[in-house]
Design a protein around this motif. Structure first.
Motif, mmCIF file in Angstrom:
data_model
loop_
_atom_site.group_PDB
_atom_site.id
_atom_site.type_symbol
_atom_site.label_atom_id
_atom_site.label_comp_id
_atom_site.label_asym_id
_atom_site.label_seq_id
_atom_site.Cartn_x
_atom_site.Cartn_y
_atom_site.Cartn_z
ATOM 1 N N VAL A 152 0.896 -1.080 0.014
ATOM 2 C CA VAL A 152 0.046 -0.002 0.115
ATOM 3 C C VAL A 152 0.788 1.302 0.001
ATOM 4 O O VAL A 152 1.659 1.452 0.967
ATOM 5 N N GLY A 153 0.541 2.258 -0.730
ATOM 6 C CA GLY A 153 1.298 3.324 -0.899
ATOM 7 C C GLY A 153 2.430 3.208 -2.076
ATOM 8 O O GLY A 153 2.917 4.448 -2.468
ATOM 9 N N ARG A 154 2.909 2.002 -2.429
ATOM 10 C CA ARG A 154 3.983 1.994 -3.510
ATOM 11 C C ARG A 154 3.436 2.097 -4.954
ATOM 12 O O ARG A 154 2.108 1.844 -5.064
ATOM 13 N N PHE A 155 4.293 2.442 -5.856
ATOM 14 C CA PHE A 155 3.951 2.401 -7.129
ATOM 15 C C PHE A 155 3.653 1.096 -7.732
ATOM 16 O O PHE A 155 4.480 0.120 -7.316
ATOM 17 N N VAL A 156 2.806 0.902 -8.506
ATOM 18 C CA VAL A 156 2.273 -0.365 -9.104
ATOM 19 C C VAL A 156 3.268 -1.124 -9.922
ATOM 20 O O VAL A 156 3.346 -2.209 -10.011
ATOM 21 N N GLY A 157 4.017 -0.190 -10.632
ATOM 22 C CA GLY A 157 5.042 -0.633 -11.423
ATOM 23 C C GLY A 157 6.291 -1.298 -10.585
ATOM 24 O O GLY A 157 6.924 -2.092 -11.156
ATOM 25 N N GLU A 158 6.418 -0.888 -9.257
ATOM 26 C CA GLU A 158 7.409 -1.465 -8.458
ATOM 27 C C GLU A 158 7.067 -2.896 -7.930
ATOM 28 O O GLU A 158 7.817 -3.881 -8.040
ATOM 29 N N VAL A 159 5.775 -3.136 -8.108
ATOM 30 C CA VAL A 159 5.189 -4.521 -7.607
ATOM 31 C C VAL A 159 5.063 -5.463 -8.748
ATOM 32 O O VAL A 159 5.376 -6.527 -8.541
ATOM 33 N N ASP A 160 4.543 -4.875 -9.943
ATOM 34 C CA ASP A 160 4.223 -5.580 -11.094
ATOM 35 C C ASP A 160 4.645 -4.908 -12.466
ATOM 36 O O ASP A 160 4.003 -4.244 -12.911
ATOM 37 N N GLY A 161 5.965 -4.968 -12.640
ATOM 38 C CA GLY A 161 6.440 -4.230 -13.888
ATOM 39 C C GLY A 161 5.867 -4.858 -15.114
ATOM 40 O O GLY A 161 5.670 -4.018 -15.815
ATOM 41 N N ALA A 162 5.493 -5.933 -15.112
ATOM 42 C CA ALA A 162 4.807 -6.651 -16.573
ATOM 43 C C ALA A 162 3.501 -6.137 -16.512
ATOM 44 O O ALA A 162 3.144 -5.717 -17.650
ATOM 45 N N VAL A 163 2.651 -6.142 -15.496
ATOM 46 C CA VAL A 163 1.287 -5.301 -15.819
ATOM 47 C C VAL A 163 1.344 -3.805 -16.174
ATOM 48 O O VAL A 163 0.891 -3.316 -17.283
ATOM 49 N N MET A 164 2.171 -3.210 -15.334
ATOM 50 C CA MET A 164 2.400 -1.734 -15.625
ATOM 51 C C MET A 164 3.134 -1.220 -17.004
ATOM 52 O O MET A 164 2.486 -0.566 -17.780
ATOM 53 N N ALA A 165 3.849 -2.195 -17.633
ATOM 54 C CA ALA A 165 4.452 -1.946 -18.837
ATOM 55 C C ALA A 165 3.374 -2.265 -19.666
ATOM 56 O O ALA A 165 3.286 -1.677 -20.725
ATOM 57 N N THR A 166 2.501 -3.299 -19.594
ATOM 58 C CA THR A 166 1.418 -3.570 -20.592
ATOM 59 C C THR A 166 0.270 -2.472 -20.777
ATOM 60 O O THR A 166 -0.051 -1.882 -21.763
ATOM 61 N N LEU A 167 -0.018 -1.828 -19.436
ATOM 62 C CA LEU A 167 -0.706 -0.900 -19.640
ATOM 63 C C LEU A 167 -0.457 0.359 -19.978
ATOM 64 O O LEU A 167 -0.934 1.282 -20.830
ATOM 65 N N MET A 168 0.937 0.487 -20.218
ATOM 66 C CA MET A 168 1.476 2.069 -20.907
ATOM 67 C C MET A 168 1.343 1.683 -22.192
ATOM 68 O O MET A 168 1.216 2.433 -22.788
ATOM 69 N N LYS A 169 1.627 0.268 -22.855
ATOM 70 C CA LYS A 169 1.431 -0.029 -24.100
ATOM 71 C C LYS A 169 0.221 0.255 -24.813
ATOM 72 O O LYS A 169 0.264 0.788 -25.728
ATOM 73 N N MET A 170 -0.681 -0.080 -23.609
ATOM 74 C CA MET A 170 -2.178 0.255 -24.115
ATOM 75 C C MET A 170 -2.572 1.346 -24.074
ATOM 76 O O MET A 170 -3.968 1.985 -24.524
ATOM 77 N N GLY A 171 -1.836 2.392 -23.436
ATOM 78 C CA GLY A 171 -2.047 3.954 -23.553
ATOM 79 C C GLY A 171 -2.867 4.231 -22.185
ATOM 80 O O GLY A 171 -3.572 5.151 -22.130
ATOM 81 N N MET A 172 -3.235 3.033 -21.292
ATOM 82 C CA MET A 172 -3.994 3.466 -19.999
ATOM 83 C C MET A 172 -3.101 4.410 -19.186
ATOM 84 O O MET A 172 -3.632 5.237 -18.467
#
Length: 1089
Positions: free
Chosen positions: A859-879
């Motif tokens: 809690v309070g952490r950046f989601v990309g630190e916890v799950d880089g795979a999902v965050m990278a995909t969300l960035m590719k998708m433009g979310m």
């Protein structure tokens, strides 16, 4: 048979794999349903406990009596600038009265060599000896704590005298000067009565003592030494001299080895300490060739700001002796630099001087001076003869005396300070003879040396100062500087004249100097954390406007302000809140103008849209007063509703107490902001029903466990807070308490929850996690509006604070399908349960920070630190979109043992060598200088020791140095409501579904928990990265001079100046025949290693 069995096994594995894939498919429609239910329940929870709907209704009810108007930035900036001018003008008048009094006292005083006079020595007051008797120059001196002076014990009826340890406190010159300056006591008190907002007033004497009002008890350093010398302070140096270009020439030939080189380096550093941001400098070391200590600065002058001065000091510390001294080429090079600067209109365009530091000058220099300096003698030459030998004294004197300079002999470290100060008195002669009392203003500084007491906070301030001259006719041509008078002005008090409520949630005001450096700005961060201690950054007062307003890439705003222009400028900016974690996109309108009779420019920012709209509502004083006294109500303690600092009797009141007493008519003499008070009364009335609403919830309903507080704030700085839970039951014990500056109205900013709310759609709650040193909780906030005359303005923000337990209880109940769930129409895993070990469910906010997770530590952490795979995909998708941000005031780890991004590398054993060198040189100095005089004036032993400890400590603990960093923030694209995908991660595939939670800033993210993608996708971190420049770029950045405005006055020449007073025991004139004879005698002596 065996073959058939194997085929069955393969088919079995395939069927099992297909089955697993089908089971692990996360149905998007299920996640969407959860998000919808969560939205509804969060809204019910938030509106109920915050009371936002009631507050919005009350504002709607009063719209008929509201007047809406646009804030006119052009008029407002001029109005604020005029107020600042009046304030600073009153300080200048006080200083002028001090200067006139000091000069008159000297005019009618005849020097008395046998004068006996007792005074209050600030080091000795209230001190007794072993027998209980007061010590000489001590005496009983009443001191009382004073709110106006940071609660320090002071005496407002008398001033005290501080004398540095290296100055004899009963020297006849000191006694006569102190006796003269007694006349200032009455002026100090009269000034303070005329202007009760004055802080410290003082007189720094050219003889070394410092008279300060009100009187204080001076606290020595840990060695019992009063190292403070007023003549070293920036206000003294700037007032005593005009801007200057300085070339420091240092002899590094073989004969300068050992103690001589130690003294020479200390001399250079002391000269550098006398320079300021209006001066320019370079340092040349010479033997049989000319060497620039910083090759990057070859052939030029650089601004003597703090960064460059410290840079030179580091390089000078690395100088080593070698070879034979050939001064002629170095002298030519120095004259060329200064002449070229003058011709090109560069540098200070005022005084020019060469500082020659050597242990002897044997060459014939007449041709150099004839070519470059005679007969006009535009460049003064000051000479410092290093060491005990006097063989070349006459030659060294001749150089100074024939070039309007001054000669000094520096034989010990103790001699350096006094001898360096002589050049300032020489440069001041034209100004003194002319009797030009130029008033100077310093850059921002923290005076932690002056008041070494636990009551002293690190306050940023500026000083206004004026030189004091001797008006005696018989000494007119000598241009005798008696000292400098001045007073300090806390910059916070200046900025209070631009009230926050007029500027809006993201608006602010700022001040810069004629050099473009920041005096005051809400984004100026002068302190950094070193372990548990806050310390000033090495370059805190040379932060350029372009380093804070970095979106001004063309420096259009900076250039206009430095030139003292009046105007406006619009910029699209990437701002950030919560320590840079949350990017905001704003359109800022900048309004700026000059502050007359000062080197300062004033600017203010209004944010386009809601930031430029204000409204006024009329209510009666009686009605407003009733609601203003509610126990749940407070107003911004750092704002000025009423001026309580003018009359000492008013200083005991808080701002709320002062406002109420003024409105009641009990304190009609108070100066109050009528517009702000009227708005505060209106806000008190409109928000009054909230107190009853919140109390009714407590009395009539069972408050949900974990619901801890409700609060609201208005543009007038008014706050109401309801604590639903007692102190013991609350998780967030610090939230909204006086120490929680981030969430209160301060002089620098609106509360964080207010700033986030106004950038969100009104009525829609913004949820965000808080991690306060391990204490984690959730805040929800929304803005409320008011409309009139076809315009809508933000009236305030309202919100609540709850524990994670409450949010988790709500979340887990929603994200759990029961065993009786109809799964016939659902394709994928059913029933779905977020508490299952197979799933990972997260609540994530619009900047990518985790609000809720099964793992509390996330809690309070950046989601990309916890799950880089999902965050990278969300960035590719433009979310989510990456936002580039910069910090030009950062502090980075000093991995290469240097002290700035511009400094060269040091040898790994440099610290050890420095210590050995110090021990050797000081042992030698002790042997050479052990005499009665040395015992009497033993300050240099302490200085050397202190210098060693400082250096040793610095090398050991200096882990952070100023640097520039780039980092990223992230924002959610609200046009993408939902997404799902499968991420291929080697032997497994990770599916995830993400769904926007309607009417919030939150996303519900559901992923498979058992597929580890960390090998294929690393974490996405928010840590800033240092911007490193290649050598050529770094060099160009260091020596490039930005647009600056030169000080208006310059005093470099006066025909009546007595240039024959050029140092030594007596005035000398050396013929060229004598010089040649000296050269013949000394020719065989060459400087060899």
């Amino acid at each position: 048979m065996e073959r058939g069995s194997k085929m069955h096994q393969v088919w079995g594995f395939l069927l099992l794999w297909v089955s697993i894939q089908a089971q692990m498919k996360i149905p998007p429609e299920t996640v969407q349903q959860w998000a919808s239910i969560l939205s509804s329940q969060l809204r019910v929870l938030s509106t109920k406990y915050s009371g936002s709907l009631l507050l919005q209704k009350k504002l709607k009810d009063v719209e008929p009596i509201i007047q809406m108007y646009d804030v006119a930035g052009v008029d407002l900036v001029k109005d604020y600038a005029e107020q600042i001018e009046r304030m600073l003008g009153s300080k200048m008048k006080s200083v002028k009265r001090l200067a006139e009094s000091a000069e008159d006292a000297d005019l009618y005083h005849d020097f008395n060599a046998s004068l006996e006079f007792d005074y209050y020595n600030s080091m000795l007051i209230n001190t007794v000896d072993e027998d209980g008797n007061t010590v000489e120059l001590g005496g009983e001196f009443p001191l009382e704590e004073n709110e106006h002076f940071n609660k320090m014990p002071v005496n407002t009826q008398q001033s005290t005298i501080q004398v540095p340890t290296n100055v004899y406190n009963k020297d006849p010159n000191i006694l006569n000067s102190i006796y003269n300056s007694e006349a200032l006591n009455d002026v100090f008190m009269a000034n303070f009565q005329k202007d009760p907002t004055l802080t410290w007033q003082y007189f720094g004497s050219s003889t070394g003592f410092f008279r300060i009002y009100p009187g204080i008890k001076w606290t020595p350093d840990s060695n019992g030494v009063a190292a403070f010398d007023c003549r070293n302070r920036n206000w003294y140096i700037q007032a005593a001299t005009s801007p200057k270009d300085i070339i420091i020439m240092v002899d590094i030939s073989g004969s300068m080895k050992g103690l001589k080189m130690t003294i020479a380096k200390h001399t250079i550093n002391t000269i550098l300490d006398t320079l300021g941001e209006n001066d320019f400098v370079n340092v040349i070391a010479y033997t049989d060739y000319v060497r620039y200590v910083e090759p990057c600065f070859k052939g030029t002058l650089v601004q003597a700001d703090l960064d460059n001065r410290e840079h030179f000091k580091l390089l000078v510390d690395e100088l080593h002796v070698k070879g034979e001294a050939k001064i002629k080429n170095a002298m030519k090079e120095s004259f060329k630099i200064l002449n070229e600067a003058r011709v090109k209109g560069q540098g200070s365009m005022c005084n020019q001087a060469i500082m020659l530091i050597t242990d002897g000058a044997m060459e014939d220099f007449e041709s150099v001076f004839e070519e470059f300096n005679w007969p006009d003698r535009r460049v003064r030459v000051f000479t410092y003869l290093i060491g005990r030998e006097m063989t070349f004294a006459q030659n060294t004197k001749w150089i100074a005396c024939n070039n309007k300079g001054y000669y000094t002999h520096v034989s010990t470290l103790a001699d350096v300070q006094e001898n360096v100060m002589e050049y300032l008195h020489v440069l001041s002669r034209p100004m003194v003879i002319n009797h030009d009392h130029d008033i100077i203003w310093t850059e921002a500084y923290m005076d932690t040396v002056l008041f070494n007491t636990k009551a002293q906070s690190l306050l940023l301030m500026t000083s206004v100062a004026m030189p004091v001259f001797s008006k005696k006719k018989e000494t007119l041509s000598h241009g005798i500087l008696l000292g400098v008078v001045g007073t300090d002005v806390p910059l916070m008090e200046v900025m209070k004249l631009a009230p926050r409520y007029m500027l809006g949630a993201h608006g602010y005001a700022f001040l810069i100097t004629n050099n473009g450096y920041i005096l005051a700005h809400p984004d100026l961060r002068p302190l950094y954390k070193d372990g548990k201690k806050l310390k000033p950054k090495p370059n805190y007062n040379s932060v350029d406007l372009s380093e804070v307003e970095w979106e001004d890439s063309e420096e259009t705003l900076r250039t206009a302000m430095v030139r003292g222009e009046t105007g406006s400028h619009s910029l699209n900016v990437r701002a950030s809140v919560e320590n840079g974690r949350r990017p905001l996109f704003l359109v800022n309108e900048y309004f700026y103008t000059n502050i007359d009779d000062t080197p300062f420019s004033f600017g203010m920012v209004l944010t386009k849209g809601h930031g430029k709209l204000m409204f006024v509502g009329n209510v009666s004083v009686e009605e407003g007063l009733h609601d203003l006294t509610s126990p749940d109500l407070s107003i911004a303690s750092e704002w000025t509703y009423c001026e309580t600092d003018i009359d000492p009797a008013h200083r005991k009141y808080t701002q709320l107490q002062a406002a109420i007493r003024y409105l009641l008519g009990k304190e009609p003499d108070l100066e109050c902001d009528e517009v702000l008070l009227q708005q505060t009364l209106f806000d008190a009335v409109v928000t009054a029903p909230m107190e009853a609403y919140w109390n009714a919830i407590v009395l009539n309903d069972r408050v949900e466990p974990g619901m801890e507080a409700a609060f609201l704030g208005t543009r007038a700085g008014l706050m109401r807070v309801m604590r639903y839970a007692g102190t013991e039951a609350r998780v967030a014990k610090k939230f909204l308490t006086p120490s929680d500056k981030e969430n209160l109205f301060t002089i620098d900013h609106f509360p964080l929850w207010y700033r986030l709310a106004v950038e969100n759609p009104p009525g829609s709650f913004f949820y965000y996690p808080v991690d306060d040193k391990g204490v984690k909780f959730v805040v929800a906030t929304t803005s409320v509006t008011v409309s009139a005359q076809g315009k809508t303005a933000i009236a305030g923000a309202v919100g609540l604070q709850m524990s994670l337990d409450l949010l988790e209880k709500t979340f887990w109940a929603i994200t759990k399908q029961g065993s009786d769930t109809d799964c016939s129409t659902i394709e994928g895993l059913c029933p779905l349960n977020c508490e299952s070990d197979d799933l990972r469910c997260l609540l994530v906010d619009n900047h990518g920070f985790i609000l809720l997770s099964k793992e509390r530590k996330e809690v309070g952490r950046f989601v990309g630190e916890v799950d880089g795979a999902v965050m990278a995909t969300l960035m590719k998708m433009g979310m989510y979109k990456k936002v580039s941000l910069f910090d030009y005031q950062a502090m980075c780890k000093n991995s290469h043992h240097h002290t700035s991004s511009a400094r060269p590398l040091l040898s790994p054993f440099y610290g050890l060598v420095a210590i050995i060198r110090w021990i050797f040189s000081n042992a030698l100095m002790f042997v050479l200088d052990f005499n009665l005089c040395g015992l009497w004036h033993s300050d240099y032993y302490v200085d050397a020791k202190a210098g060693y400890h400082t250096t040793h400590k610095q090398k050991k603990v200096e882990a952070l140095v100023p640097c520039e960093t780039a980092y990223h923030g992230f924002t959610y694209d609200t046009s993408v409501k939902e997404a799902n995908s499968i991420i291929k991660c080697g032997r497994c595939q990770k599916m995830f579904v993400v769904q926007q939670i309607p009417d919030t800033n939150l996303l519900l993210l559901v992923t498979e928990a058992n597929c580890d993608c960390s090998r294929q996708y690393g974490p996405i971190l928010l840590q800033p990265k240092e911007i490193k420049y290649i050598a050529t770029v770094k060099c160009n950045r260091m020596k490039t001079q930005k647009v600056r405005r030169r000080p208006e006055s310059c005093h470099a020449y006066h025909p009546k100046e007595n240039a024959k007073d050029c140092g030594g025991a007596c005035t000398i004139w050396l013929s060229m025949w004598l010089l040649c004879a000296s050269l013949l005698l000394c020719g065989p002596l060459v400087h060899m290693t």
